[in-house]
Motif scaffolding. Structure first.
Motif, PDB file in Angstrom:
ATOM      1  N   LEU A  89       3.547 -13.369   6.888  1.00  0.00           N
ATOM      2  CA  LEU A  89       4.144 -14.396   7.736  1.00  0.00           C
ATOM      3  C   LEU A  89       5.229 -13.736   8.564  1.00  0.00           C
ATOM      4  CD1 LEU A  89       4.606 -17.387   8.575  1.00  0.00           C
ATOM      5  CD2 LEU A  89       6.206 -17.557   6.657  1.00  0.00           C
ATOM      6  N   GLY A  90       5.184 -13.940   9.868  1.00  0.00           N
ATOM      7  CA  GLY A  90       6.139 -13.282  10.748  1.00  0.00           C
ATOM      8  C   GLY A  90       5.505 -12.097  11.444  1.00  0.00           C
ATOM      9  N   ASP A  91       5.793 -11.949  12.715  1.00  0.00           N
ATOM     10  CA  ASP A  91       5.194 -10.884  13.516  1.00  0.00           C
ATOM     11  C   ASP A  91       5.995  -9.599  13.340  1.00  0.00           C
ATOM     12  OD1 ASP A  91       3.669  -9.481  15.271  1.00  0.00           O
ATOM     13  OD2 ASP A  91       4.557 -10.354  17.088  1.00  0.00           O
ATOM     14  N   ALA A  92       5.735  -8.891  12.235  1.00  0.00           N
ATOM     15  CA  ALA A  92       6.499  -7.670  11.961  1.00  0.00           C
ATOM     16  C   ALA A  92       5.730  -6.817  10.955  1.00  0.00           C
ATOM     17  CB  ALA A  92       7.886  -8.018  11.412  1.00  0.00           C
ATOM     18  N   GLU A  93       6.193  -5.577  10.807  1.00  0.00           N
ATOM     19  CA  GLU A  93       5.663  -4.648   9.813  1.00  0.00           C
ATOM     20  C   GLU A  93       6.817  -3.900   9.173  1.00  0.00           C
ATOM     21  OE1 GLU A  93       2.810  -1.914  11.244  1.00  0.00           O
ATOM     22  OE2 GLU A  93       1.257  -3.413  11.640  1.00  0.00           O
ATOM     23  N   ALA A  94       6.668  -3.612   7.889  1.00  0.00           N
ATOM     24  CA  ALA A  94       7.642  -2.757   7.227  1.00  0.00           C
ATOM     25  C   ALA A  94       7.495  -1.329   7.753  1.00  0.00           C
ATOM     26  CB  ALA A  94       7.431  -2.795   5.717  1.00  0.00           C
ATOM     27  N   SER A  95       8.566  -0.574   7.699  1.00  0.00           N
ATOM     28  CA  SER A  95       8.520   0.811   8.184  1.00  0.00           C
ATOM     29  C   SER A  95       8.722   1.769   7.017  1.00  0.00           C
ATOM     30  CB  SER A  95       9.596   1.045   9.251  1.00  0.00           C
ATOM     31  OG  SER A  95      10.882   0.850   8.720  1.00  0.00           O
ATOM     32  N   LEU A  96       7.816   2.747   6.915  1.00  0.00           N
ATOM     33  CA  LEU A  96       7.887   3.787   5.892  1.00  0.00           C
ATOM     34  C   LEU A  96       7.024   4.945   6.369  1.00  0.00           C
ATOM     35  CD1 LEU A  96       8.827   4.705   3.085  1.00  0.00           C
ATOM     36  CD2 LEU A  96       6.805   3.605   2.125  1.00  0.00           C
ATOM     37  N   ASP A  97       7.636   6.107   6.537  1.00  0.00           N
ATOM     38  CA  ASP A  97       6.922   7.273   7.065  1.00  0.00           C
ATOM     39  C   ASP A  97       6.051   7.879   5.970  1.00  0.00           C
ATOM     40  OD1 ASP A  97       5.987   9.379   8.479  1.00  0.00           O
ATOM     41  OD2 ASP A  97       7.901  10.449   8.621  1.00  0.00           O
ATOM     42  N   LEU A  98       4.768   7.570   5.995  1.00  0.00           N
ATOM     43  CA  LEU A  98       3.821   8.078   5.006  1.00  0.00           C
ATOM     44  C   LEU A  98       2.963   9.209   5.549  1.00  0.00           C
ATOM     45  CD1 LEU A  98       2.660   4.678   3.434  1.00  0.00           C
ATOM     46  CD2 LEU A  98       4.361   6.281   2.548  1.00  0.00           C
ATOM     47  N   LYS A  99       3.333   9.777   6.693  1.00  0.00           N
ATOM     48  CA  LYS A  99       2.620  10.921   7.273  1.00  0.00           C
ATOM     49  C   LYS A  99       1.128  10.648   7.437  1.00  0.00           C
ATOM     50  CE  LYS A  99       6.483  13.167   7.123  1.00  0.00           C
ATOM     51  NZ  LYS A  99       7.264  13.353   8.370  1.00  0.00           N
ATOM     52  N   GLY A 100       0.802   9.443   7.879  1.00  0.00           N
ATOM     53  CA  GLY A 100      -0.589   9.095   8.125  1.00  0.00           C
ATOM     54  C   GLY A 100      -1.333   8.531   6.935  1.00  0.00           C
ATOM     55  N   HIS A 101      -0.728   8.528   5.761  1.00  0.00           N
ATOM     56  CA  HIS A 101      -1.382   7.980   4.577  1.00  0.00           C
ATOM     57  C   HIS A 101      -1.143   6.470   4.501  1.00  0.00           C
ATOM     58  CE1 HIS A 101      -2.285  11.987   3.024  1.00  0.00           C
ATOM     59  NE2 HIS A 101      -1.033  12.329   3.316  1.00  0.00           N
ATOM     60  N   THR A 102      -1.964   5.778   3.721  1.00  0.00           N
ATOM     61  CA  THR A 102      -1.831   4.336   3.557  1.00  0.00           C
ATOM     62  C   THR A 102      -0.895   4.026   2.389  1.00  0.00           C
ATOM     63  OG1 THR A 102      -3.685   4.111   2.006  1.00  0.00           O
ATOM     64  CG2 THR A 102      -4.206   4.095   4.366  1.00  0.00           C
ATOM     65  N   THR A 103      -0.626   2.746   2.213  1.00  0.00           N
ATOM     66  CA  THR A 103       0.232   2.312   1.108  1.00  0.00           C
ATOM     67  C   THR A 103      -0.536   2.162  -0.201  1.00  0.00           C
ATOM     68  OG1 THR A 103      -0.133  -0.010   1.711  1.00  0.00           O
ATOM     69  CG2 THR A 103       1.792   1.089   2.664  1.00  0.00           C
ATOM     70  N   ASP A 104      -1.802   2.524  -0.228  1.00  0.00           N
ATOM     71  CA  ASP A 104      -2.587   2.352  -1.451  1.00  0.00           C
ATOM     72  C   ASP A 104      -1.978   3.109  -2.626  1.00  0.00           C
ATOM     73  OD1 ASP A 104      -4.307   0.741  -0.078  1.00  0.00           O
ATOM     74  OD2 ASP A 104      -5.881   2.259   0.174  1.00  0.00           O
ATOM     75  N   GLY A 105      -1.374   4.266  -2.344  1.00  0.00           N
ATOM     76  CA  GLY A 105      -0.759   5.036  -3.422  1.00  0.00           C
ATOM     77  C   GLY A 105       0.466   4.369  -4.010  1.00  0.00           C
ATOM     78  N   LEU A 106       1.056   3.429  -3.279  1.00  0.00           N
ATOM     79  CA  LEU A 106       2.233   2.717  -3.774  1.00  0.00           C
ATOM     80  C   LEU A 106       1.862   1.521  -4.629  1.00  0.00           C
ATOM     81  CD1 LEU A 106       4.406   2.549  -0.512  1.00  0.00           C
ATOM     82  CD2 LEU A 106       4.571   4.224  -2.352  1.00  0.00           C
ATOM     83  N   LYS A 107       0.607   1.105  -4.550  1.00  0.00           N
ATOM     84  CA  LYS A 107       0.239  -0.184  -5.141  1.00  0.00           C
ATOM     85  C   LYS A 107       0.149  -0.124  -6.658  1.00  0.00           C
ATOM     86  CE  LYS A 107      -2.161  -2.345  -1.249  1.00  0.00           C
ATOM     87  NZ  LYS A 107      -3.429  -2.951  -0.778  1.00  0.00           N
ATOM     88  N   THR A 108       0.580  -1.216  -7.256  1.00  0.00           N
ATOM     89  CA  THR A 108       0.435  -1.459  -8.676  1.00  0.00           C
ATOM     90  C   THR A 108       0.255  -2.952  -8.845  1.00  0.00           C
ATOM     91  OG1 THR A 108       1.428  -1.075 -10.852  1.00  0.00           O
ATOM     92  CG2 THR A 108       2.912  -1.743  -9.084  1.00  0.00           C
ATOM     93  N   LEU A 109      -0.030  -3.399 -10.042  1.00  0.00           N
ATOM     94  CA  LEU A 109      -0.262  -4.817 -10.280  1.00  0.00           C
ATOM     95  C   LEU A 109       1.052  -5.570 -10.209  1.00  0.00           C
ATOM     96  CD1 LEU A 109      -2.739  -6.584 -10.911  1.00  0.00           C
ATOM     97  CD2 LEU A 109      -2.117  -6.435 -13.326  1.00  0.00           C
ATOM     98  N   GLY A 110       1.113  -6.589  -9.339  1.00  0.00           N
ATOM     99  CA  GLY A 110       2.327  -7.366  -9.172  1.00  0.00           C
ATOM    100  C   GLY A 110       2.239  -8.725  -9.826  1.00  0.00           C
ATOM    101  N   VAL A 111       3.191  -9.600  -9.508  1.00  0.00           N
ATOM    102  CA  VAL A 111       3.152 -10.959 -10.039  1.00  0.00           C
ATOM    103  C   VAL A 111       2.048 -11.764  -9.349  1.00  0.00           C
ATOM    104  CG1 VAL A 111       5.582 -10.968 -10.675  1.00  0.00           C
ATOM    105  CG2 VAL A 111       4.915 -11.754  -8.407  1.00  0.00           C
TER     106      VAL A 111
END
Length: 698
Positions: free
Chosen positions: A346-368
């Protein structure tokens, strides 16, 4: 321009101390590990793989910059600096081992040969596992075993008790019974009472006492279960400590036996002993199933509790409620669920994090709900744009769970750290004078006090709901944890900070504190939600419940009564809790008996927004029975604000569900087409005088 905060903290400078360990993760060896079997190379998590890739990319960029500058990575000091330490504790290279050999990752570095009836298979709890057929036993000798744990899974319950592991020639056996329950079987269940300290009559009574150590519930089949066997220490002045045999299942003590004092039984106190895995020492109770992550420690390890979360929405399927009638004001201005990369839901925006071209899949874990991210300083601190938010008033909501720390990390023994709050998120705004991004305030979590009576558990076993609220009155900005207020964010100061558009929130823990695994402090974050209004205290609790299941509409009045028996005085009070922008004008109340007959009232009073008090009855005896209060709150225009607020969202719901099947008159036209349901606003006062009043109140 100053920075308003609770107390900025770098985690304290001190040892990597914590009060528990995360039993649900793959273990790493330490100096207290006597045996550690992975049954294959340790598995790298997606976060670890991403951190390695980012480090390589950053090193490559650094080399290119240094090459362009004509300076080597050592800054021209090659040959002048001493060589770094060598890694003498390198893990075993299982690729070079012959088939059928298992590596021990403890400092002992054993190589164990698998017997007939056992083999390594994929699909373990972590990577590979040991498959036991019921025949054979994996044996070794360990020193000073104080804590034995492993994961196991059985596809079915055994026909007779089977042994998962054994110590000291079957003096200790962990059994899986035919009924699915676990049993810690001791060779001497009652131990060895000291005859000099325990009279014979007392010893006889003790021996008749049940010493069974059996889990109350069956373990599920086809599911990995963590189990630990250990002796809980009970230091005694003058010696004579009892033994306390503990059976812990999935981090919680399931069964135990506490002996009397001065018992000489050396439970879990052998200098050296034989350890048998997958069978008894006699090889007559073979286990059928899988075993993984076996660890024997020379110290007692405290395990974090990890309460079950039956409300967790793994697939993010449950409908989320943000608007009235479940809340008093409008919904959020932005939300990021961490499920769809850096993009906001919701909201026209994106978080910023320099992953050098990689996706956020490596950050993912099971959440609430769905996925969460792991915030790792080695990867970087994400910045979340605070679209539509202002420094004057607003709220930030998210869920957090520590990864490698708790609220005692960084403590020296029996003394607190330098700062008693741990900064997890900083909020920035643009300076109106020069446009610089300045830290406006921060969200910092309270840390435990020694011997405190109560605490919010901040540890890897629990998710914590965090809400920061500022503006909307004279009250100071507040921090809420799990729906309860815990301190303040600190007031905002300076003329430029009274009306500033917020820029972004940076999540992460920076500083010198080290986690229990020797790495910088990390945490998981899920469901970041921003509001352009301050949430009321009960709305904060409602926001936490939103993620846990169905919601009830929020109350619009806090009503209560007090009966003073000695004075025979009955008092009623009501505090209007109306939607934002709706001012209460008048409060009226009446008292009726169980049959609906009017007993007292109606009473009316003007409301200035505060609590209104009524004396319903005084000096007259009130008979015992059932009574009810009926009250009404009208806004300053005279309309029933409570009913209107509760009804409008349901009209919108009908419009969404029925579509063209409903005709909202006159907005959809003066003439109603055939076959449609008519919804119109009607004023009963136009006709109520035409019929007898009877029991009607309007």
């Amino acid at each position: 321009m100053g920075m308003a905060h609770v107390s900025f903290d770098h985690g304290g400078i001190g040892p990597a101390y914590s009060y528990g360990e995360a039993w649900w993760r793959e273990y790493e060896p330490d100096g207290r590990t006597a045996l550690l079997l992975h049954f294959g190379p340790p598995v790298k998590s997606g976060r670890e793989e991403l951190a390695v890739k980012l480090e390589a990319a950053r090193n490559e960029e650094s080399l290119l910059e240094e090459a362009e500058a004509g300076v080597g990575k050592d800054g021209g000091l090659a040959g002048l600096l001493p060589a770094g330490p060598t890694d003498s504790g390198a893990p075993p290279d299982e690729s070079a081992m012959p088939p059928g050999v298992v590596a021990d990752y403890s400092p002992a570095r054993r190589h164990l040969k698998l017997p007939e009836g056992m083999k390594i298979v994929p699909d373990g709890r972590f990577g590979s596992a040991l498959l036991c057929s019921g025949a054979g036993a994996l044996m070794t000798v360990v020193s000073d075993p104080r804590f034995v744990e492993c994961w196991f899974m059985a596809d079915r319950y055994p026909d007779r008790a089977s042994c998962i592991f054994s110590l000291e020639n079957d003096e200790i056996r962990l059994l899986l019974r035919p009924d699915g329950r676990l049993e810690l079987k001791l060779g001497r269940p009652h131990g060895i009472p000291d005859p000099e300290k325990t009279p014979p009559a007392v010893a006889e009574i003790l021996m008749k006492k049940s010493a069974d150590i059996v889990s109350p519930q069956a373990v599920p089949t086809g599911t990995w279960t963590h189990v630990a066997v250990w002796n809980k220490p009970h230091p005694m002045p003058g010696g004579g400590e009892p033994f306390d045999a503990r059976l812990t299942v999935n981090g919680s003590d399931a069964a135990w036996y506490l002996s009397e004092r001065y018992n000489r039984y050396p439970f879990m106190a052998w200098r050296q002993t034989k350890f048998v895995l997958g069978n008894s020492a006699k090889s007559d109770q073979g286990f059928c199933g899988r075993i993984d992550e076996v660890r024997i420690s020379s110290t007692v390890r405290a395990l974090y509790e990890r309460p079950p979360m039956p409300w967790r929405d793994d697939r993010a399927e449950r409908k989320l409620l943000f608007d009235p009638p479940y809340f008093r004001g409008r919904g959020p201005v932005f939300r990021i669920s961490m499920d769809d990369g850096l993009k906001y839901d919701l909201g026209d925006a994106e978080a910023s994090l320099d992953l050098k071209g990689h996706t956020t899949d490596g950050l993912k874990t099971l959440g609430v709900r769905g996925s969460a991210w792991i915030i790792d300083p080695a990867i970087g601190f994400p910045r979340f744009p605070l679209v539509g938010m202002n420094s004057r008033r607003g709220s930030l909501e998210f869920w957090l769970r520590p990864v490698n720390w708790d609220d005692m990390t960084g403590y020296w023994h029996h003394s607190p750290p330098r700062n008693l709050n741990l900064s997890i998120m900083r909020v920035y705004a643009g300076n109106k004078r020069d446009g610089r991004q300045v830290p406006l305030f921060e969200i910092a979590l309270p840390r435990a006090f020694n011997l405190e009576r109560e605490r919010i558990p901040l540890d890897p076993g629990r998710w914590t709901h965090v809400v920061a609220v500022w503006g909307g009155g004279t009250d100071k900005p507040a921090l809420y944890l799990n729906g309860r207020r815990y301190g303040s964010l600190g007031g905002q100061s300076g003329p430029d900070e009274q009306d500033m558009d917020l820029s972004y929130a940076e999540a992460g823990i920076a500083g010198e504190a080290i986690g229990s695994d020797g790495r910088p402090l990390m945490f998981e974050i899920d469901e970041l939600v921003g509001y352009d209004r301050p949430l009321a205290e009960d709305e904060v609790l409602q926001a936490m419940k939103r993620w846990m299941g169905p919601l009830e509409p929020i109350r619009l009045c806090d009503a209560s009564f007090v009966f003073k028996y000695s004075l025979q005085k009955l008092e009623f009070s009501a505090l209007p809790l109306l939607p934002e922008g709706v001012a209460p004008g008048k409060v009226s109340v009446s008292m009726k008996d169980g049959d609906g007959k009017l007993i007292a009232g109606p009473f009316s009073a003007e409301s200035g927004g505060g609590r209104v008090h009524f004396t319903v009855s005084e000096g007259k005896p009130i008979k015992e029975g059932s009574y009810r209060f009926e009250y009404e709150i009208r806004d300053v225009q005279g309309s029933v604000a409570k009913s209107t607020h509760a009804g409008l969202p349901w009209l919108r719901y009908l419009r969404q569900q029925l579509g063209e099947g409903a005709h909202f008159w006159p907005f959809d036209g003066w003439d109603v087409p055939d076959g449609r349901s008519l919804i119109a606003e009607v004023y009963p006062s136009l006709w109520r005088a035409a019929w007898p009043n009877e029991e009607r109140t309007a």
